[in-house]
Design a protein around this motif. Structure first.
Motif, short mmCIF file in Angstrom:
data_model
loop_
_atom_site.label_atom_id
_atom_site.label_comp_id
_atom_site.label_asym_id
_atom_site.label_seq_id
_atom_site.Cartn_x
_atom_site.Cartn_y
_atom_site.Cartn_z
N PRO A 19 -20.78 30.51 27.52
CA PRO A 19 -19.76 30.01 26.60
C PRO A 19 -20.01 28.55 26.22
O PRO A 19 -20.11 27.69 27.09
N ARG A 20 -20.13 28.31 24.93
CA ARG A 20 -20.37 26.94 24.47
C ARG A 20 -19.07 26.38 23.91
O ARG A 20 -18.84 26.38 22.71
N VAL A 21 -18.23 25.92 24.81
CA VAL A 21 -16.95 25.31 24.44
C VAL A 21 -16.98 23.88 24.97
O VAL A 21 -17.23 23.65 26.15
N ASP A 22 -16.73 22.92 24.09
CA ASP A 22 -16.70 21.53 24.52
C ASP A 22 -15.41 21.29 25.30
O ASP A 22 -14.32 21.28 24.72
N ILE A 74 -28.28 13.19 22.85
CA ILE A 74 -27.83 13.68 24.14
C ILE A 74 -26.34 13.39 24.38
O ILE A 74 -25.64 14.20 24.99
N TYR A 75 -25.81 12.28 23.88
CA TYR A 75 -24.41 11.94 24.14
C TYR A 75 -23.44 12.64 23.19
O TYR A 75 -22.33 13.00 23.60
N GLY A 81 -21.40 20.18 24.62
CA GLY A 81 -20.26 19.29 24.68
C GLY A 81 -20.61 17.81 24.72
O GLY A 81 -21.75 17.40 24.93
N THR A 82 -19.60 17.01 24.54
CA THR A 82 -19.69 15.55 24.52
C THR A 82 -19.99 15.02 25.92
O THR A 82 -19.54 15.58 26.92
N TRP A 103 -24.08 14.95 31.22
CA TRP A 103 -24.18 15.75 30.01
C TRP A 103 -24.02 17.23 30.35
O TRP A 103 -24.74 17.76 31.20
N PRO A 104 -23.06 17.92 29.71
CA PRO A 104 -22.86 19.34 30.01
C PRO A 104 -24.16 20.13 29.89
O PRO A 104 -24.95 19.90 28.96
N TRP A 105 -24.40 21.01 30.84
CA TRP A 105 -25.66 21.76 30.90
C TRP A 105 -25.36 23.19 31.31
O TRP A 105 -24.53 23.42 32.19
#
Length: 382
Positions: A19-22, A74-75, A81-82, A103-105
């Motif tokens: 799931p790609r949710v910030d 990257i930021y 996500g942020t 950093w979200p991974w």
């Protein structure tokens, strides 16, 4: 222990999409009792408005200017996500004196997605060292409600490992991680490592001849196979990644959007990506990073069996690096990585490794190297 080359039926049973949710706003609202509790330093989480100040601080601390597009990549532009950063301000002057980036991974344990992050850019302003700033910041971060269930990765140098051990975190540092090198231009590689001229010339000729013979001997049957350049990863790569990279322990699911961002949209690094096609269907892919005369195998995704698929992909990889005038090709991964046997058969030789994983989490097994599967694309990302 997970034996190298094995695949768990449970890990492969049901494909999933990470799931790609910030979750930045959730992270920002979650409680962290030790935030801003220090009498001298104000320790708090960063907002995107703080990022420019973070960039300046990192430049000052490291002594060189990183390109702004690389920072924003990257930021701000991470598809997961942020950036989640912790800042330290001197209360008296209001000056920013410390920062650490997170950093979200994408991280999974088997087929279960878990909250994951890469840590980096951990800095203290020049002139503010040896005042305990790292320790204060770490304590605030570890008081965050997500800490116990988040798998945080970082790749500390010798100094960072020493600092971690000094703070009683030595059990969180895993390694060294196996590393291997294949010489492509042995004369240049040996000469670059301060070998005597006669030894370099003689050794280089022997190794170069052996490589030529090996290419002709090992990879013969390529019927029905083709290798094509990848300009952009499509969703068809996701099924291949899921089938070839799933792991019963901890691993990083790289979907097409991640691969495009991580490699093809990188603002400064040079990455080459190629797909292996068998009878018109995607059967694997690799990503190669070119850095002057050095090259790194960043991704290598294809089935272990039949072996001809991985062999054909590896041959193309080596020829690509050779054509790019690289003197050597490097790779690093945990001991359970599935294609280690193939790389060793191809002439990759183990070399001393200074690569260590520092992982902070309370999930069981996270500090056991044999429970992990990753590639250099999860290590060298700036």
């Amino acid at each position: 222990m997970i034996e190298p080359g094995t695949e768990s039926a449970a890990a492969l049973a049901s494909p999933f999409r990470f799931p790609r949710v910030d979750r930045f706003e959730e992270w920002l609202r979650a409680p962290a009792p030790l935030e801003s509790s220090h009498p001298r330093f104000d320790i708090r989480r960063a907002l995107p408005a703080d990022f420019e100040g973070i960039y300046d601080l990192v430049d000052d601390a490291f002594g060189f200017k990183r390109p702004r597009p690389q920072y924003d990549w990257i930021y701000r532009r991470n598809p997961y996500g942020t950036a989640r950063c912790w800042l330290v301000f001197d209360r008296a002057s209001g000056r920013l004196v410390g920062s650490s980036g997170s950093w979200p991974w994408p991280i999974a344990r088997g087929t279960q997605c878990v909250e994951g992050a890469q840590d980096g850019d951990s800095v203290v302003a020049p002139g503010w060292q040896r005042q305990g700033i790292d320790g204060f910041r770490s304590a605030a971060w570890r008081s965050h409600a997500w800490w116990r269930t988040t798998v945080v990765l970082s790749w500390p140098n010798e100094r960072g490992r020493g600092a971690g051990i000094k703070r009683g975190r030595g059990s969180e540092i895993v390694g060294p991680v196996p590393k291997a090198v294949l010489t492509l231009n042995a004369k240049a590689y040996l000469a670059g490592h301060n070998w005597p001229a006669l030894v370099s010339a003689a050794g280089g000729a022997v190794v170069d001849t052996a490589l030529t013979a090996w290419r002709k001997l090992v990879f013969r049957d390529h019927a029905g196979l083709a290798v094509e350049a990848i300009r952009r990863f499509e969703s068809s790569a996701d099924e291949v990644t899921q089938r070839c990279m799933s792991w019963p322990g901890f691993w990083s699911p790289h979907d097409a959007d991640f691969l495009n961002w991580r490699y093809l949209e990188h603002p400064t690094a040079r990455h080459l990506a190629f797909a292996l096609v068998e009878n018109g269907k995607l059967a694997g892919y690799y990503v190669l990073k070119i850095d002057g005369q050095a090259s790194w195998l960043m991704e290598f995704v294809t089935p272990v069996s039949p072996r001809r698929l991985a062999s054909a992909l590896l041959l193309h990889l080596i020829e690509t690096a050779y054509a790019a005038c690289c003197s050597h090709l490097m790779f690093s991964a945990p001991p359970g990585w599935r294609h280690w046997k193939l790389l060793r058969a191809a002439g990759f030789l183990p070399v001393p490794s200074g690569l260590y994983l520092w992982t902070a989490s309370e999930l069981p097994g996270v500090t056991q190297l044999t429970r992990w599967q990753w590639v250099p694309g999860d290590m060298d990302f700036l």
